[in-house]
Design an enzyme around this catalytic site. Structure first.
Site, PDB file in Angstrom:
ATOM      1  N   HIS A 195       0.835  -1.199   0.000  1.00 54.57           N
ATOM      2  CA  HIS A 195       0.000   0.000   0.000  1.00 54.57           C
ATOM      3  C   HIS A 195       0.869   1.249   0.000  1.00 54.57           C
ATOM      4  CE1 HIS A 195      -2.225   3.181   2.433  1.00 54.57           C
ATOM      5  NE2 HIS A 195      -2.969   3.055   1.349  1.00 54.57           N
ATOM      6  N   SER A 196       0.480   2.224  -0.799  1.00 58.10           N
ATOM      7  CA  SER A 196       1.084   3.554  -0.760  1.00 58.10           C
ATOM      8  C   SER A 196       2.591   3.501  -1.004  1.00 58.10           C
ATOM      9  CB  SER A 196       0.731   4.226   0.574  1.00 58.10           C
ATOM     10  OG  SER A 196       0.997   5.601   0.563  1.00 58.10           O
ATOM     11  N   MET A 197       3.409   3.953  -0.033  1.00 58.00           N
ATOM     12  CA  MET A 197       4.851   3.968  -0.261  1.00 58.00           C
ATOM     13  C   MET A 197       5.484   2.588  -0.280  1.00 58.00           C
ATOM     14  SD  MET A 197       7.045   7.194   0.731  1.00 58.00           S
ATOM     15  CE  MET A 197       7.242   6.941   2.476  1.00 58.00           C
TER      16      MET A 197
END
Length: 248
Positions: A79-81
């Site tokens: 997720h995300s970074m």
């Protein structure tokens, strides 16, 4: 049929516990699925000096946790970074072991670039200012609520903010290298359609920079879908693991 194991990798300013609601839903929907949510260095069960942590440390730590847990073939979710971490994890584990790579609203800069080089939106000013910080930085709660939590209830927003943690100022300036990412590992993208941290257009750019995906799944959710839509997310992940099951 033998299910692969499922590995969940959190993004920036989050820890393994961001997946707790989704993990609980997975246990209800698919009790036989083994799930590992990792803590990257500098939070939870992985203390570290955030002033020195880099992407390679994230990758090595996640791989070590996977090996320590005795997992076999895996589906790896980021997720995300974790878009910085998961490609390296997949490369280290290898195509023979990774059944699928799933990216959920992930930051994936162009090869040889950094997150800061391409970041737009509400997180960009905070990210650029991180270079001036000697140790770690934390997102102001108001920024986190705006970027991560739109559409959530007040209780959900409070829950998200209560679980945020400090982040390394290094990784968002570090140039990425995905040259060793296996091309034959299936790639799935979960697109968050109401995302303020990473707009649909930015996610489209990230997919292009990644080199494309095999499967696109859209969710009418904000950036932190694991908090706002844990049941929906669990259903998607369980279905992907069932798809990658093999005969005994």
């Amino acid at each position: 049929m033998a299910l692969p194991d499922l590995v969940l990798v959190h993004g920036g300013a989050h820890a393994a516990d961001c997946w707790d609601l989704t993990v609980a839903e997975l246990a209800r929907q698919e009790p036989e699925l083994r799930v590992l949510a990792v803590d990257l260095p500098g939070r939870g069960g992985r203390p570290a000096d955030l002033s020195t942590v880099g992407i390679a440390d994230w990758i090595d730590s996640a791989v070590a946790d996977i090996e320590d847990a005795g997992l076999g073939d895996v589906v790896v979710v980021g997720h995300s970074m974790a878009g910085l971490t998961v490609p390296g994890v997949v490369a280290k584990l290898g195509a023979a072991r990774v059944r699928e790579m799933i990216l959920l609203a992930a930051f994936v800069p162009p090869q040889g670039s950094s997150v800061v080089d391409t970041l737009r939106g509400p997180l960009a000013p905070v990210a650029r200012s991180a270079r001036r910080l000697p140790r770690s930085f934390e997102l102001p709660p108001a920024v986190a609520r705006f970027a991560f939590c739109n559409g959530m209830t007040r209780e959900q927003r409070k829950f998200v903010v209560s679980r945020l943690c400090g982040e390394s100022p290094n990784v968002i300036f570090e140039k990425v290298d995905r040259s060793d990412l296996p091309e034959d590992v299936p790639r799935t993208w979960i697109m968050t359609l109401r995302d303020r941290a990473l707009s649909v257009r930015q996610q489209g750019n990230a997919i292009e920079w990644l080199g494309g995906v095999d499967t696109m799944i859209c969710v009418d959710a904000c950036h932190d879908a694991m908090f706002s839509h844990p049941g929906r997310l669990a259903t998607i992940l369980a279905d992907r693991c069932r798809l990658r099951a093999t005969r005994h």
